[in-house]
Scaffold this active site. Structure first.
Site, PDB file in Angstrom:
ATOM      1  N   LYS A  45     -24.495   8.212 -35.002  1.00  0.00           N
ATOM      2  CA  LYS A  45     -24.468   8.108 -33.541  1.00  0.00           C
ATOM      3  C   LYS A  45     -23.641   9.251 -32.946  1.00  0.00           C
ATOM      4  O   LYS A  45     -22.946   9.980 -33.661  1.00  0.00           O
ATOM      5  CB  LYS A  45     -23.868   6.761 -33.124  1.00  0.00           C
ATOM      6  CG  LYS A  45     -22.413   6.560 -33.518  1.00  0.00           C
ATOM      7  CD  LYS A  45     -21.901   5.193 -33.082  1.00  0.00           C
ATOM      8  CE  LYS A  45     -20.433   5.018 -33.487  1.00  0.00           C
ATOM      9  NZ  LYS A  45     -19.893   3.726 -33.031  1.00  0.00           N
ATOM     10  N   ARG A 143     -16.979  -7.986 -28.493  1.00  0.00           N
ATOM     11  CA  ARG A 143     -17.681  -6.861 -27.864  1.00  0.00           C
ATOM     12  C   ARG A 143     -19.143  -7.245 -27.908  1.00  0.00           C
ATOM     13  O   ARG A 143     -19.504  -8.339 -27.469  1.00  0.00           O
ATOM     14  CB  ARG A 143     -17.342  -5.567 -28.637  1.00  0.00           C
ATOM     15  CG  ARG A 143     -17.548  -4.293 -27.865  1.00  0.00           C
ATOM     16  CD  ARG A 143     -17.095  -3.082 -28.642  1.00  0.00           C
ATOM     17  NE  ARG A 143     -17.831  -2.893 -29.896  1.00  0.00           N
ATOM     18  CZ  ARG A 143     -17.658  -1.875 -30.714  1.00  0.00           C
ATOM     19  NH1 ARG A 143     -16.751  -0.940 -30.443  1.00  0.00           N
ATOM     20  NH2 ARG A 143     -18.362  -1.755 -31.825  1.00  0.00           N
ATOM     21  N   HIS A 175     -19.113  -6.651 -36.859  1.00  0.00           N
ATOM     22  CA  HIS A 175     -18.219  -5.493 -36.893  1.00  0.00           C
ATOM     23  C   HIS A 175     -16.773  -5.969 -36.833  1.00  0.00           C
ATOM     24  O   HIS A 175     -16.448  -6.869 -36.055  1.00  0.00           O
ATOM     25  CB  HIS A 175     -18.523  -4.572 -35.710  1.00  0.00           C
ATOM     26  CG  HIS A 175     -17.959  -3.189 -35.851  1.00  0.00           C
ATOM     27  ND1 HIS A 175     -18.256  -2.371 -36.914  1.00  0.00           N
ATOM     28  CD2 HIS A 175     -17.128  -2.473 -35.045  1.00  0.00           C
ATOM     29  CE1 HIS A 175     -17.636  -1.204 -36.765  1.00  0.00           C
ATOM     30  NE2 HIS A 175     -16.936  -1.255 -35.641  1.00  0.00           N
ATOM     31  N   ARG A 231     -21.415   0.319 -43.864  1.00  0.00           N
ATOM     32  CA  ARG A 231     -21.738   1.283 -42.808  1.00  0.00           C
ATOM     33  C   ARG A 231     -20.587   2.282 -42.686  1.00  0.00           C
ATOM     34  O   ARG A 231     -19.507   1.934 -42.225  1.00  0.00           O
ATOM     35  CB  ARG A 231     -21.923   0.568 -41.462  1.00  0.00           C
ATOM     36  CG  ARG A 231     -22.977  -0.512 -41.431  1.00  0.00           C
ATOM     37  CD  ARG A 231     -23.158  -1.053 -40.008  1.00  0.00           C
ATOM     38  NE  ARG A 231     -21.914  -1.467 -39.389  1.00  0.00           N
ATOM     39  CZ  ARG A 231     -21.406  -2.706 -39.444  1.00  0.00           C
ATOM     40  NH1 ARG A 231     -22.039  -3.653 -40.117  1.00  0.00           N
ATOM     41  NH2 ARG A 231     -20.275  -2.993 -38.836  1.00  0.00           N
ATOM     42  N   TYR A 275      -0.129  26.726 -16.402  1.00  0.00           N
ATOM     43  CA  TYR A 275       0.080  25.897 -15.220  1.00  0.00           C
ATOM     44  C   TYR A 275       1.334  25.027 -15.344  1.00  0.00           C
ATOM     45  O   TYR A 275       1.587  24.429 -16.400  1.00  0.00           O
ATOM     46  CB  TYR A 275      -1.128  24.978 -15.010  1.00  0.00           C
ATOM     47  CG  TYR A 275      -2.400  25.695 -14.632  1.00  0.00           C
ATOM     48  CD1 TYR A 275      -2.476  26.450 -13.466  1.00  0.00           C
ATOM     49  CD2 TYR A 275      -3.523  25.602 -15.436  1.00  0.00           C
ATOM     50  CE1 TYR A 275      -3.643  27.107 -13.109  1.00  0.00           C
ATOM     51  CE2 TYR A 275      -4.700  26.245 -15.097  1.00  0.00           C
ATOM     52  CZ  TYR A 275      -4.760  27.002 -13.929  1.00  0.00           C
ATOM     53  OH  TYR A 275      -5.920  27.647 -13.592  1.00  0.00           O
ATOM     54  N   CYS A 322      -5.637  24.816 -20.748  1.00  0.00           N
ATOM     55  CA  CYS A 322      -6.436  24.987 -19.531  1.00  0.00           C
ATOM     56  C   CYS A 322      -7.910  24.640 -19.793  1.00  0.00           C
ATOM     57  O   CYS A 322      -8.298  24.310 -20.907  1.00  0.00           O
ATOM     58  CB  CYS A 322      -6.312  26.414 -19.033  1.00  0.00           C
ATOM     59  SG  CYS A 322      -4.603  26.953 -18.791  1.00  0.00           S
ATOM     60  N   ASP A 324     -10.439  26.604 -19.959  1.00  0.00           N
ATOM     61  CA  ASP A 324     -11.156  27.583 -20.772  1.00  0.00           C
ATOM     62  C   ASP A 324     -10.316  28.219 -21.871  1.00  0.00           C
ATOM     63  O   ASP A 324     -10.851  29.000 -22.661  1.00  0.00           O
ATOM     64  CB  ASP A 324     -11.653  28.738 -19.886  1.00  0.00           C
ATOM     65  CG  ASP A 324     -12.229  28.265 -18.580  1.00  0.00           C
ATOM     66  OD1 ASP A 324     -13.181  27.487 -18.620  1.00  0.00           O
ATOM     67  OD2 ASP A 324     -11.708  28.683 -17.518  1.00  0.00           O
TER      68      ASP A 324
END
Length: 388
Positions: A45, A143, A175, A231, A275, A322, A324
């Site tokens: 997944k 869940r 699970h 699994r 920053y 940052c 980038d």
């Protein structure tokens, strides 16, 4: 680096094959003579946990994966589009999902409720085929999965549908919530509830092909829940499913994230970086600019707490990460634009890993590898077969 790549994810498919083989060995460990080992489901997944679903699926099958697992119908269909034809399960759907597409392509789908079951059966009737269905029972994760009090009604309706010829119950599963904490009482409780659910299903007349409860951590730590199949997700990718608990499992991380230094500059004592000026040099040093940031999935919260690998040595990250880019401290060491920075990878020679980044960010290694991407170029290599 791949020609023209600013930064890249390198996935070694040999590591995937190795890890699947190794996990099969672990799952078969300590079995009595003559006992058939559990089947192996490799979970692919989230685009193969960020490693590339088509390539990972192929490598997992080569390593001995009996089944593949995907969360959504779209993911399962992508596995089929990649050429895989073997046993395949998906489990996360919403009302009105396109069940027919999965049924037509021989994908096992999962039902949690009578409502889901009715939708699956209606799709199967339109196609005049029997849908392959697995049932998930909620044993305590709270869940997805059928609540225990509704389980008898669900399995009874499933048996009726089998007799009508509209579906075949191929599996029953659940699970675990705390498999990475082997002494947690939830593990005993969930195993007990699962066994009770299997008994109810048996009394209703269901005879599934596979019963499965163990994820990666339980495969390694709790032999009693291996049942017919295990699994394995995160461990397939070479990452520890229970850091600090497991012994050396012999797994190999498959992902390395790397980029060339884009710039090197001097930073006299008193120079503040990035920053908010969250880091200030207390001595004269040199800084390197790495052209990767949170747009590529690096956790900003790890700023000033992580290290990377450059020229045989760990280098601390300095200042806020940052969108980038981020800066690393080179000290007095020689470094040049174009030198290759390993952000995280296999941990060779003590280099940083995804787990190191996870700990710095207060999260888990799963999140680090599945969120990485953005503008990164992904390339698949095969160290076992001499490719890449």
């Amino acid at each position: 680096m791949t020609s023209g790549a600013r930064a890249e994810i390198v996935v070694d498919l040999a590591a995937i094959r190795h890890n699947v083989r190794r996990l099969r060995e672990i799952a078969a460990d300590s079995l009595d003579p003559g006992v058939e080992p559990p089947k192996m489901m490799t979970v692919v997944k989230a685009d193969g946990y960020g490693h590339g679903v088509t390539e990972v699926s192929r490598a997992a099958r080569e390593g001995g994966a009996d089944w593949l697992g995907a969360a959504t119908l779209e993911e399962a269909l992508a596995v089929r589009d990649g050429g895989d034809t073997g046993p395949l399960l998906c489990w996360l759907t919403v009302p009105g999902d396109h069940w027919g597409a999965a049924i037509e392509r021989d994908i096992d789908v999962t039902a949690y409720s009578l409502v889901e079951l009715a939708e699956i059966e209606a799709a199967a009737e339109r196609l005049s085929v029997a849908a392959r269905v697995q049932l998930k029972v909620d044993t305590g994760l709270t869940r997805g999965g059928c609540p225990a009090e509704l389980w008898p009604a669900l399995v009874a309706e499933c048996r009726a549908a089998e007799l009508r010829g509209t579906l075949r119950i191929t599996g029953i599963w659940s699970h675990l919530a705390c498999a990475d904490e082997p002494d947690h009482p939830a593990n005993d409780s969930q195993e007990k509830v699962f066994l009770e659910a299997l008994d109810v299903a048996r009394q209703a007349g269901l005879r599934p092909e596979v019963r499965h409860l163990a994820n990666s951590a339980a495969t390694v730590l709790r032999p009693s829940v291996r049942f017919d199949m295990v699994r394995c997700g995160i461990a397939t990718y070479g990452l520890d499913p229970a850091p600090g608990v497991t012994r050396d499992l012999g797994l190999v991380p498959a992902m390395t994230v790397r980029a060339p230094l884009a710039m090197v500059k001097s930073a006299p004592a008193g120079t503040s970086v990035s920053y908010g000026h969250t880091w200030t040099a207390d001595v004269d040093t040199r800084l390197g600019l790495v052209p990767v940031g949170y747009a590529e999935g690096l956790p900003r919260v790890a700023a000033n707490k992580v290290e990377v690998w450059l020229n045989g040595k760990r280098r601390p990250e300095r200042g806020i990460i940052c969108m980038d880019q981020f800066m690393i401290d080179l000290g007095d060491d020689e470094a040049h634009e174009g030198d290759l920075v390993e952000i995280f990878g296999t941990g060779h020679d003590g280099a940083p890993t995804a787990l190191d980044w996870a700990r710095a960010a207060g999260t888990i290694n799963y999140e680090v590898v599945t969120r990485i991407g953005g503008r990164l170029h992904r390339v698949h290599v095969d160290s076992e077969r001499g490719r890449g």
